[in-house]
Scaffold this motif. Structure first.
Motif, PDB file in Angstrom:
ATOM      1  N   GLY A 122      -0.261  -0.299  -4.141  1.00  0.00           N
ATOM      2  CA  GLY A 122       0.886   0.435  -3.604  1.00  0.00           C
ATOM      3  C   GLY A 122       2.074   0.289  -4.538  1.00  0.00           C
ATOM      4  O   GLY A 122       2.149  -0.652  -5.331  1.00  0.00           O
ATOM      5  N   LYS A 172       0.838  -1.212   0.000  1.00  0.00           N
ATOM      6  CA  LYS A 172       0.000   0.000   0.000  1.00  0.00           C
ATOM      7  C   LYS A 172       0.866   1.253   0.000  1.00  0.00           C
ATOM      8  O   LYS A 172       2.008   1.235   0.453  1.00  0.00           O
ATOM      9  N   ASN A 177      -6.482   0.539  -3.926  1.00  0.00           N
ATOM     10  CA  ASN A 177      -5.804  -0.142  -2.810  1.00  0.00           C
ATOM     11  C   ASN A 177      -4.400  -0.620  -3.168  1.00  0.00           C
ATOM     12  O   ASN A 177      -3.795  -1.383  -2.418  1.00  0.00           O
TER      13      ASN A 177
END
Ligand code: HSE
Length: 312
Positions: free
Chosen positions: A85, A44, A83
């Motif tokens: 990263g 993330k 969501n």
């Protein structure tokens, strides 16, 4: 999964196409000139590390770094990645404020790499719009003449049409592009502020003639005509007094036999076009001795980079 993307240095404006023409270039010595960006998926958030010879010239705050801004914009626009990263490593190998499209190189390499690693959520056109948006944030106004060639390669003409932002135009295979970066830096917004708000009718007509003449000559592959058309009536008269050594260099280059020369982007890099390697080398020698400052700099003989951004 991780991958690394390279985006080349660019010469914007090319004297005749202020904000409208830009060329990607690659040194003939086989070395890459441009920034590289490595991306790696993480659980993330956005992590950024900057390395390379010019990393100390980047903003200290992470969220002012353009690679970080690119990632934030990319995630904002790609709803399905909310969501996701990413860890970004920016290899800052282009001098900042050089006139060689340093910020564009970082922007293009970052957005291209993100699009690759996340399996192409955006089309090329959408990606280019994002590149222009970020470039606009750092230079004060949206212009595509660095990001488009850094992304797509070749010589790009900005069209700004609804269905086509830019397109490539033919180049002269025999031309060598000598670029000399004197080691000093100039701020693009300040160099833009030097230009007049309005131009007179005579300049307007000469501008139209030079730009259309250059494009015409490029399609006709008439080198002599194309070189004769490379005259800057929009930026050079106002910017050149602010670039130390520029006008004497232009005079000397002409005596050495180059076909044309001009300011690369908003300077201070000067570019010269030569139709033989011998003339290009003479220009290189002269520029090394006379245009570089005590702050360093470099001179490179280049050809047009037709590939643009790519995974390396
Ligand atoms: N067309 C832009 C300018 C390029 O000359 O201001 C700057 O990178």
């Amino acid at each position: 999964m991780s991958l690394t993307v390279f985006a080349p240095a660019t010469i914007a404006n090319l004297s005749v196409g202020f904000d409208l023409l830009g060329a990607a270039v690659e040194p003939i010595d086989g070395n890459l000139l441009g920034d590289r960006v490595m991306v790696e998926g993480i659980a993330k958030g956005i992590e950024l590390e900057s390395v390379g010879p010019y990393k100390n010239f980047l903003p200290e705050k992470e969220d002012e770094n353009i690679a970080f801004l690119c990632a934030r914009l990319f995630f904002e626009k790609a709803a399905k990645l909310k969501n996701a990263g990413i860890k970004i490593t920016l290899y800052k190998e282009m001098p900042i404020g050089s006139g060689l499209g340093s910020s564009a190189s970082s922007v293009v390499a970052t957005l291209f790499a993100l699009n690759e690693v996340f399996d192409h959520p955006f089309s090329s056109e959408e990606l280019l719009l994002m590149m222009g948006e970020i470039e606009g944030r750092v230079s004060g106004s949206i212009h595509y003449d660095n990001v488009a060639p850094a992304f797509l390669g070749g010589l790009q003409l900005m069209l700004n049409a609804n269905h086509k932002l830019c397109d490539s135009i033919p180049v002269f295979d025999s031309w060598f592009w000598v670029i000399a970066y004197p080691g000093t830096s100039l701020n693009t917004s300040k160099m833009r502020a030097l230009l007049p708000e309005k131009y007179g009718r005579a300049d307007l007509i000469r501008y139209g003639q030079y730009l259309s003449g250059f494009i015409h000559a490029s399609y006709k592959q008439n080198e002599k005509l194309a070189a004769e058309m490379l005259v800057d009536v929009v930026a050079e008269p106002y910017r050149s007094p602010h670039i130390p050594g520029y006008l004497p260099a232009k005079c000397a280059l002409s005596e050495l036999g180059v076909l044309a020369s001009g300011i690369s982007g908003s300077g201070p890099t000067i570019f010269a076009v030569a139709d033989s390697k011998e003339v290009a080398q003479r220009a290189e020698d002269w520029l090394k001795k006379n245009y570089l400052t005590s702050k360093g700099g470099f001179v490179r003989i280049c050809k047009i980079d037709r590939r643009g951004a790519r995974v390396v």
